[in-house]
Design a protein around this motif. Sequence first.
Motif, short mmCIF file in Angstrom:
data_model
loop_
_atom_site.label_atom_id
_atom_site.label_comp_id
_atom_site.label_asym_id
_atom_site.label_seq_id
_atom_site.Cartn_x
_atom_site.Cartn_y
_atom_site.Cartn_z
N SER A 1 38.15 72.04 -24.27
CA SER A 1 36.89 72.62 -23.81
C SER A 1 35.82 72.20 -24.81
N PRO B 1 26.69 77.37 -18.40
CA PRO B 1 26.64 76.79 -19.74
C PRO B 1 27.98 76.20 -20.16
N ALA C 1 36.60 85.17 -18.32
CA ALA C 1 36.37 85.77 -19.64
C ALA C 1 35.01 86.44 -19.72
N ALA D 1 33.68 73.85 -26.18
CA ALA D 1 33.36 74.89 -27.15
C ALA D 1 34.27 74.89 -28.35
N MET D 2 35.38 74.20 -28.23
CA MET D 2 36.34 74.24 -29.33
C MET D 2 36.60 72.84 -29.85
N MET E 1 51.81 74.87 -27.43
CA MET E 1 51.07 75.29 -28.62
C MET E 1 49.73 75.79 -28.12
N GLU F 1 29.43 76.22 -22.92
CA GLU F 1 30.26 77.01 -23.85
C GLU F 1 31.21 77.93 -23.11
N LEU F 2 30.91 78.16 -21.85
CA LEU F 2 31.74 79.13 -21.13
C LEU F 2 33.05 78.53 -20.64
N ILE F 3 33.26 77.28 -20.92
CA ILE F 3 34.52 76.68 -20.48
C ILE F 3 35.63 77.18 -21.38
N CYS F 4 36.57 77.88 -20.80
CA CYS F 4 37.75 78.28 -21.55
C CYS F 4 38.89 78.45 -20.57
N ASN G 1 46.16 77.52 -28.77
CA ASN G 1 45.19 77.77 -29.83
C ASN G 1 44.77 79.23 -29.77
N HIS H 1 31.68 80.62 -29.07
CA HIS H 1 30.62 80.24 -28.13
C HIS H 1 30.71 81.07 -26.85
N GLU I 1 39.33 72.05 -31.48
CA GLU I 1 40.75 71.78 -31.31
C GLU I 1 41.12 72.00 -29.84
N PRO I 2 42.22 71.43 -29.45
CA PRO I 2 42.63 71.66 -28.08
C PRO I 2 42.97 73.13 -27.84
N LEU I 3 42.67 73.60 -26.65
CA LEU I 3 42.97 74.99 -26.30
C LEU I 3 44.47 75.20 -26.25
N ALA I 4 45.15 74.17 -25.80
CA ALA I 4 46.61 74.26 -25.74
C ALA I 4 47.17 72.85 -25.75
#
Lengths: 719, 612
Positions: B345, B510, B520, B347-348, A616, B512-515, A618, A624, B350-353
């Motif tokens: 992350s 920073p 990115a 920044a979110m 799943m 927030e840059l964790i993705c 997101n 941000h 909810e979980p990214l995945a």
Amino acid sequence: MTANRLAESLLALSQQEELVDLPKDYLLSGSEDEGDNDGEREHQKLLEAISSLDGKNRRKLAERSEASLKVSEFNVSSEGSGEKLVLADLLEPVKTSSSLATVKKQLNRVKSKKTVELPLNKEEIERARTPLEQEIFNLLHKNKQPVADPLLTPVEKASLQAMSLEEAKMRRAELQRARALQSYYEAKARREKKIKSKKYHKVVKKGKAKKALKEFEQLRKANPAAALEELEKIEKARMMERMSLKHQNSGKWAKSKAIMAKYDLEARQAMQEQLAKNKELTQKLQVASESEEEEGGTEEVEELLVPDVVNEVQMNADGPNPWMLRSCTSDTKEAATQEDPEQLPEPEAHEVSESEGEERPVAEEEILLREFEERRSLRKRSELSQDAEPAGSQETKDSSSQEVLSELRVLAQKLKENDQSRKQKASSEGTIPQVQREEPAPEEEEPLLLQRPERVQTLEELEELGKEECFQNKELPRPVLEGQQSERTPNNRPDAPKEKKKKEQMIDLQNLLTTQSPSVKSLAVPTIEELEDEEERNQRQMIKEAFAGDDVIRDFLKEKREAVEASKPKDVDLTLPGWGEWGGVGLKPSAKKRRRFLIKAPEGPPRKDKNLPNVMINEKRNIHTAAHQVRVLPYPFTHHWQFERTIQTPIGSTWNTQRAFQKLTTPKVVTKPGHIINPIKAEDVGYRSSSRSDLSVIQRNPKRITTRHKKQLKKSSVD
Amino acid sequence: METAPKSGRDVPPKKDKLQTKRRKPRRYWEEETVPTRDGASAGPPCNKKNRELRPQRRKNAHILKKSRISKKPQVPKKPREWKNPESQRSLSGAQDPFPGPAPVPVEVVQKFCRIDKSRKLPRSKAKTRSRLEVAEAEEEETSIKAARSELLLAEEPGFLEGEDGEDTAKICQADIVEAVDIASGAKHFDLNLRQFGPYRLNYSRTGRHLAFGGRRGHVAALDWVTKKLMCEINVMEAVRDIRFLHSEALLAVAQNRWLHIYDNQGIELHCIRRCDRVTRLEFLPFHFLLATASETGFLTYLDVSVGKIVAALNARAGRLDVMSQNPYNAVIHLGHSNGTVSLWSPAMKEPLAKILCHRGGVRAVAVDSTGTYMATSGLDHQLKIFDLRGTYQPLSTRTLPHGAGHLAFSQRGLLVAGMGDVVNIWAGQGKASPPSLEQPYLTHRLSGPVHGLQFCPFEDVLGVGHSGGITSMLVPGAGEPNFDGLESNPYRSRKQRQEWEVKALLEKVPAELICLDPRALAKVDVISLEQGKKERIERLGYDPEAKAPFQPKPKQKGRSSTASLVKRKRKVMDEEHRDKVRQSLQQQQQRHKEVKAKSTGAWPSALDRFVR
């Protein structure tokens, strides 16, 4: 007294004759009355005259018999004076003038002259010229109908003559009573119609239905054939009901109730009742409660039908379309009623006189009633005739009772079957198409059918699949289950492909989690196992048991589905409730309107985890991170891919060698602290100029140097 | 380019002219009196140097491209024909046997190339094209330089190799210690600490220091190479996890109630009460974030550089006690009792995945240093290796007899699993390949059940914390042999550490840059871009980037009559129209083909109509 009587009878006769001669005027029954009164008066006069014979010649003053507001010369009555008052006498001058005598004579002469009679009159009627006329005359002659002046047939005349005064009086009284009754009935009907209490109407209707039911029961006991007829009627009524879409909560009343139903318990109940009624009525062959109009309808239908069972085929053929029948009969009836006043009276009277001992007045009454009905709407036709009719028909319908019995049996069987089918429907929730049964063993199959999984969600399926697979994995022989499955499969046939499709995706996920992977051969086996073997086994068992119940896959799929739903772009609904139509609590804008004002959200790109059942991802935008990204393309780039290429190589010292880092970060312009920076000159750019104009041009627009300018520049530089 | 040396040799007078035409740019601080010719000869200006470099690089690039096209695996040799007569002649008259720059292996260069050339760019203007060329040339140059500097990585990893058919798993620690030198042998040791229960341990980023905490409150930090104890305390509280912060001077300890931070003297610096009942700790070194997973189900990010909580995320999955970080993108992986692993992350919310990994709960998660593979073990006794590059599918699965309670990846991709009191290590074929679970590379039995596992960075050492203390065992080929002296230097002095600390803080990424995709930042925010474009068009009332309608050029000699102008216009319009038609036709054909390809799979059955 005899003379008196005689005079009376004579008077009556003359009156009757008058009446008969003007059949059209039977409506104007007032004239009859007047005549009657006149007779009475005359009679009184005669009596007075006789009594005055004994000497005392007393003149009686004229008395007013009718009330009038004004006493004037225009309302003069000559009653009591014994002589007739003639208008001519009143108009005449008191003294005769000689000058007018000649004129008068002339006028008298003219008056006395008879008008010329039309010679054609009799011959024309007697002699029929065209074949059609001949036919008509033939018919008239055959039936002894009057062709010319006397409008009464000889039979009628005879019957008229046969009636005595008493009889006539009795008839009249009866007629009056009937009329009164009719008016009472009318008044009552009007009153009842005015009653607004729904409860009352409900009660009445219910009472009627109950009564009908009771009657039917009685009839069934007493006369099975008639009961069968009745049953047919009921069936018809049910069909009508089904066709009519009544009681489906779609009418005005139902809609209004639907609004209230949310808050009002009674309204809700009423609605439910309505629905229940609808269900009841639309169910096959249940005793339906007939309403007035339905009864009427069926009555009419029945009238047409031949009562015998032999003709049932035809009836059935007609059966499916009750509207046609109804409209047909009603049409004919209407036509008949319309034509009634002109044509019907003679044949009807004829009929009546022929069939039964009943005589004219009855027919008259009927006529009257019918006329009354004509004024009312078709539906509200009177019950009088209807009540009378079935009784008559029943008698004729007494045919072979055995046939009827067999019929009843058949019906009973039908009923049973219907019941079963209903049960089935209930078990399969009506969503699944009826399963074709191969062997007629419904009782046995029912539990199986009940066991069938409802195709409400795919999750159940999944679970089942999982279970099946589990079984396969365990490789436990389960003959019972397999048998069930094999039995089930043919039933599920229509849904099989769908299942397969679902399977294709899901098996993947199942495989992911349930494939038996080869176990690792380890040299050093954990000691715990060696030491406490049994305990370990127990523990394993416990774990398995603990996780047998909660299906991880199901939960995950559910969660994923929810996430997918949540991430889908939403449609924008711009409908304004109450705009262009009625609005309010519980009222929804029409579907058409909603469709028109629904802005469908564009289909987004496919999800990244579309083909990954166990993942799943997101898809929400990370705002941000986006805040740190470039959002404006710099000058020479037209597409973001181009620009991305130029920023993909890192320039930091972490990713580059020292030399590369230095080179990548060398400034384009190097300045040295402490030195004066002079303004730029043309020579610095690479041009040597002599004339001022050239310089100005260059400075103003150094990019766009035309060829001419260049040439000039070159020349100047050469110089 | 090829003609450049020739021209230089053949026509010397031309060179003069060339020089006059393209003078060296005069710097403003240089005296104006300096004659141009003298300047050219006297001081070697940077530009000239650049000009000299450029042909070299271009030459090089050209050859590299050639070799790439031919796909030759061997090292391309620099062609010899490019000879500079001036440079060839040396004082002694001897010739350089290997003139020109040294050759560079293509694969190594490829490793440093970062421009994604898979996407075909739309037609671009000349100016844009030149910019793109410059960018590509820069990339080429830097990657070549990086590839060349690979020469400096002197150390090479070694592996245990069994003598024909011998199972390496049978080799025990004693054998290894005997075989290796004394210094390496000293790295295998056992600390018998039976008193304070099972131990968790953590190596500092340089791999020099080791901190461990026993369940019963024993906390100690030591320089494990020299065995010099830095501090030893008992916190008088249950210790759940221990972790070094960015340097070995700070130590985070997850205690029964709260999170505490100690320095290397054992002095308590902070007690962070906002992180309570913490079960696991992870430190993200480039973001200076301490991620804590708590019993209450919260994942909290604490910025240790400023002491602020960056994010507190509710995982909504009950108690969290399985956590690991992805060193590639700093994403936190949490394992849950419902068999899923969720990626987080700050920044979110909810979980990214979310990945469904096991039928039972997840017991351990580990991610390798390249961020490519994730190993998970669950209550269903399975050990799985997932591919994290977009697909999240298991690559290999094995059922372990007892299930793995702890997992860890080494820097070079070795996987260790602690099962009861046994430690199994699996190795892959190469560096980038996932560990193959067929045969364990090494096994070791400990004196108690395993409670903590970590490979020591830059050392072939695996630290195992168990109920009987700490065991440091030798695992050949586990660590990265070459360290970055500027980034994480095991031998750095105190001063160097301080210097590094400042630099690292300056380069702090920073949070927030964790993705999921750490690159990115090198991408354009397309959504904002489109939005901006739209707004601009709306504001101006027209599209400034739209193609201007064709306007025929005025011509002379009567050819610029109205009729001819119209004719020319029509011609262009027709051509455009034809192009459009052609395109649409092509698209149609393609669609048709696709449909055909789909339909040819199998004849549709009559019963297909019932398929829903």
